[in-house]
Motif scaffolding. Structure first.
Motif, mmCIF file in Angstrom:
data_model
loop_
_atom_site.group_PDB
_atom_site.id
_atom_site.type_symbol
_atom_site.label_atom_id
_atom_site.label_comp_id
_atom_site.label_asym_id
_atom_site.label_seq_id
_atom_site.Cartn_x
_atom_site.Cartn_y
_atom_site.Cartn_z
ATOM 1 N N PHE A 1 0.834 -1.180 -0.089
ATOM 2 C CA PHE A 1 -0.015 0.026 0.169
ATOM 3 C C PHE A 1 1.074 1.228 -0.041
ATOM 4 N N HIS A 2 0.725 2.017 -0.965
ATOM 5 C CA HIS A 2 1.661 3.241 -1.157
ATOM 6 C C HIS A 2 0.498 4.700 -1.584
ATOM 7 N N PHE A 3 1.286 5.828 -1.209
ATOM 8 C CA PHE A 3 0.579 7.003 -1.773
ATOM 9 C C PHE A 3 1.855 7.795 -2.038
ATOM 10 N N ILE A 4 1.380 8.916 -2.954
ATOM 11 C CA ILE A 4 2.336 9.860 -3.416
ATOM 12 C C ILE A 4 1.641 11.126 -3.636
ATOM 13 N N ALA A 5 1.867 12.481 -3.250
ATOM 14 C CA ALA A 5 1.407 13.709 -3.255
ATOM 15 C C ALA A 5 1.780 13.990 -4.941
ATOM 16 N N LEU A 6 0.586 14.188 -5.597
ATOM 17 C CA LEU A 6 0.516 14.603 -6.707
ATOM 18 C C LEU A 6 1.093 15.772 -7.144
#
Length: 680
Positions: free
Chosen positions: A460-465
């Motif tokens: 599970f990952h996230f990135i600030a676009l």
């Protein structure tokens, strides 16, 4: 005097009659009063009963919609083809359903609902007695009306050992405020399907495409449906001009809304050519579904048809040959970044399938954006690095070049910069689950392949676009993926005994020849990175690909149909539809077995030569008489299977396949089985 007596007698009679009439009136009045009292009591009892009925209905509804909320540790168990949806009324992500295929060949399907809170980094699970059945490859769309709702349609399910397969055509609404499900039943609705997509435009839910595979043949769809959330009814959009251009049948595409309509990109389908193996087709075309609301006519229509203000028209978007575009691929998920009116695409797989023995796959972990407004334009979304880091990297590169020129030491793993944003990239995959909350992209799971094996991921990952600085891993993958495919036949490689080396030389040469013909190249691509994986033995893949051509979708079990009264008709039909990779049927068995939806005439038409040969073995007749004997054999054989075929047709009908569709599928022949389970 006598005259006076008569008058007196008549007056007495009149008085008596008056008394009787008065008594009768009094009695009648009493009876009416009694009747009126009883009526009032009856009405009171009826009111009491009605209130009790309504109370029971209310209690039953509350029990069926009772929701259990549970705080769980971490994300859901690893699974694929679930849905990850941004909450329309809060800072949450909603995760529904999915499937998991275990290494021992068992299939698990889920219908649970999870909610992720980024602020608290916590997952909660919601369970309700009234809910959709376990499924995967369904479609979910969010609506902000009424405190927020999630609409779900379709999907697929199979039994534990994949003997039976089912497509759904039910439609559900999840109320975010109450966390409860309600099924929406309408007279007109789309057919059963999986791999379709839905998007919300104004108060309309628009659905397109998908596929269904009830065990006869896989058919890809390109029909367009609209659900009006105000009137709660489905309607299929029919295009009057049959020559009007519109997207081809497909599944697994991207479908994102804009203020003026919906953008469709890519997808996947199979092409079936008679006498040839099915070929997978990756699509990279882009279409715009322009939607408008027409004003009502000034003069009301006198006909029975109701005026529909929604007008839809497909437009093909062309891309300049010099413009940037991602590599051709399938299984690339795209989520809507509403703040920038942009679709965000991650991952995917590119298959090169030149022949039956070879399948070369390139897996991706790059990030691309598609500007939805206007003519549309692709942009590559690369990670940003600070100027100081770029200078350090440049200096390190120059030093390494000098060391190489002088023959001195080379760089080691210790020299790598732990802060390098490229090291934060999630591994390559396809069918990842994406969702964007405000300016943050979340990526969960997906599928990766090594050799002939599929690995369902659970990271599970996230990135600030809006920053594009680095990916943040919220949960690392617990899936152990070997550097090479585990193969029992090659398990002793590197451990050969020296005494046996001479004896095995010839065998090794043979194995090398076989491996050259049964291999699969797997390549991973990221941002400027390319990793070539070693070729692995593909005997299993060869069997699966060959199955797509030579195996049929219906596997006839070894049942004595005439002497099997103890086996229920439904069980026989289920076994008849069962799909197994271990059974291989002969051409004779294929020809001699009727298909669901196939009439006696169509069955005999496709197997005429077979039955003529059978008749020739036991008869001296020729010409018309021989054909008559062959038809009699076919008729007798068809009659044996007819009860089972009718039961199979009932099962298929329950899956949403109507009689005409079954006939068309039977006429098209077998197919579908043996292809990639996830349809890319």
């Amino acid at each position: 005097m006598a005259k006076k007596k008569v008058t007196s007698a008549s007056s007495k009679a009149a008085t008596k009659a008056a008394k009787k009439a008065k008594a009768a009136t009094k009695t009648e009045r009493k009876e009416k009063k009694k009747t009126s009292g009883k009526s009032k009591g009856s009405e009171f009892d009826d009111d009491q009963n009605l209130e009790a009925i309504l109370e029971n209905i209310r209690r039953e509804w509350e029990e069926s919609h009772a929701v259990t909320e549970e705080l769980v540790e971490g994300p859901p168990s690893r699974r694929a083809n679930a849905t990850l949806t941004a909450c329309p009324s809060g800072e949450y992500l909603w995760y529904i359903g999915g499937e998991f295929f275990s290494p021992d060949g068992k299939a698990y399907f889920y219908n649970d609902v999870f909610r992720y809170s980024p602020e608290k980094n916590e997952w909660r699970k919601f369970v309700s007695p009234t809910c959709p059945g376990p499924r995967s490859a369904h479609a979910v769309v969010a609506s902000p009306t009424g405190g927020g709702k999630l609409f779900l349609f379709g999907g697929e399910f199979s039994s534990l050992y994949q003997n039976t397969f089912h497509h759904y055509r039910d439609f559900w609404c999840f109320d975010i405020a109450t966390r409860s499900w309600d099924r929406i039943d309408t007279k007109e609705r789309p057919s059963a399907r999986s791999g379709h997509r839905m998007a919300l435009w104004k108060h309309y839910i628009v659905m397109f495409g998908g596929f269904y595979d009830p065990g006869i043949v896989t058919r890809y769809l390109n029909d367009l449906w609209v659900f009006d959330t105000h009137e709660y009814r489905w309607k299929q959009i029919e295009f009057k001009d049959p020559n009007e251009r519109r997207p081809s049948p497909r599944s697994g595409f991207s479908f994102l809304p804009t203020p003026d309509g919906i953008v469709l990109h890519g997808g996947y389908c199979k092409e079936y050519t008679k006498g040839k193996r099915p070929v997978g087709v990756m699509l990279d075309d882009t279409w715009f579904l322009r939607l408008t609301i027409a004003p009502p006519p000034e003069v009301a229509s006198s006909g029975k048809t109701k005026f529909d203000p929604l007008v839809a028209k497909w437009e093909r978007r062309k891309r300049p040959s010099t413009a940037y575009a991602p590599a051709l691929r399938s299984g690339a998920t795209m989520a809507l970044w509403a703040a920038k009116s942009m679709g965000i695409q991650f991952g995917g797989v590119t298959d090169d399938d030149p022949d039956e023995e070879t399948l070369n796959s390139t897996f991706w972990n790059d990030l691309n954006g598609y500007q939805l407004i206007g003519p549309g334009r692709w942009v590559s979304m690369l990670l940003k690095t600070s100027k100081s880091k770029r200078n350090k990297q440049k200096k390190r590169t120059l030093e390494d070049n000098e060391d190489n020129d002088t023959g001195t030491a080379t760089a080691t793993g210790a020299d790598l910069d732990a802060d390098d944003p490229l090291l934060s990239l999630p591994m390559a995959r396809y069918n990842a689950m994406l969702a964007v909350l405000r300016n943050t992209l979340y990526i969960y799971g997906g599928i990766f392949e090594r050799g002939s094996r599929e690995y369902t991921l659970d990271d599970f990952h996230f990135i600030a676009l809006d920053k594009m600085d680095r990916y943040v891993c919220l949960k690392k993958s617990e899936v152990d993926i070997p550097l090479e495919e585990d193969d029992e036949s090659s398990g002793s490689e590197g451990e050969d005994d020296s005494d046996d080396s001479d004896d095995s030389d010839d065998d090794d040469d043979d194995d090398d020849d076989n491996n050259n013909n049964n291999n699969r190249d797997a390549t991973l691509y990221g941002e400027g990175q390319k990793l070539e994986l070693e070729k692995t033995d593909m005997s299993v893949v060869e069997e699966e690909i060959t199955a797509a051509v030579r195996e049929v979708c219906l596997v006839l079990p070894t049942l004595d149909l005439a002497n099997s009264p103890k086996i229920s008709l439904r069980d026989q039909a289920t076994a008849f539809m069962g799909v197994t990779k271990d059974s291989k049927r002969s051409e004779e068995d294929i020809l001699s077995t009727p298909l669901p939806g196939e009439t006696l005439a169509t069955f005999y038409a496709r197997s005429r030569e077979y039955w003529a040969q059978k008749a020739r073995e036991s008869s001296d007749n020729r010409g018309k008489l021989l054909r008559r004997d062959g038809f009699s054999l076919a008729e007798e054989h068809y009659a044996t299977y007819k009860p089972i075929l009718e039961e199979v047709e009932k099962i298929l009908s329950e899956a949403g396949l109507d009689e005409e569709e079954m006939k068309r599928a039977a006429a098209a022949g077998q197919g579908g089985i043996g292809q990639n389970r996830n349809r890319r």
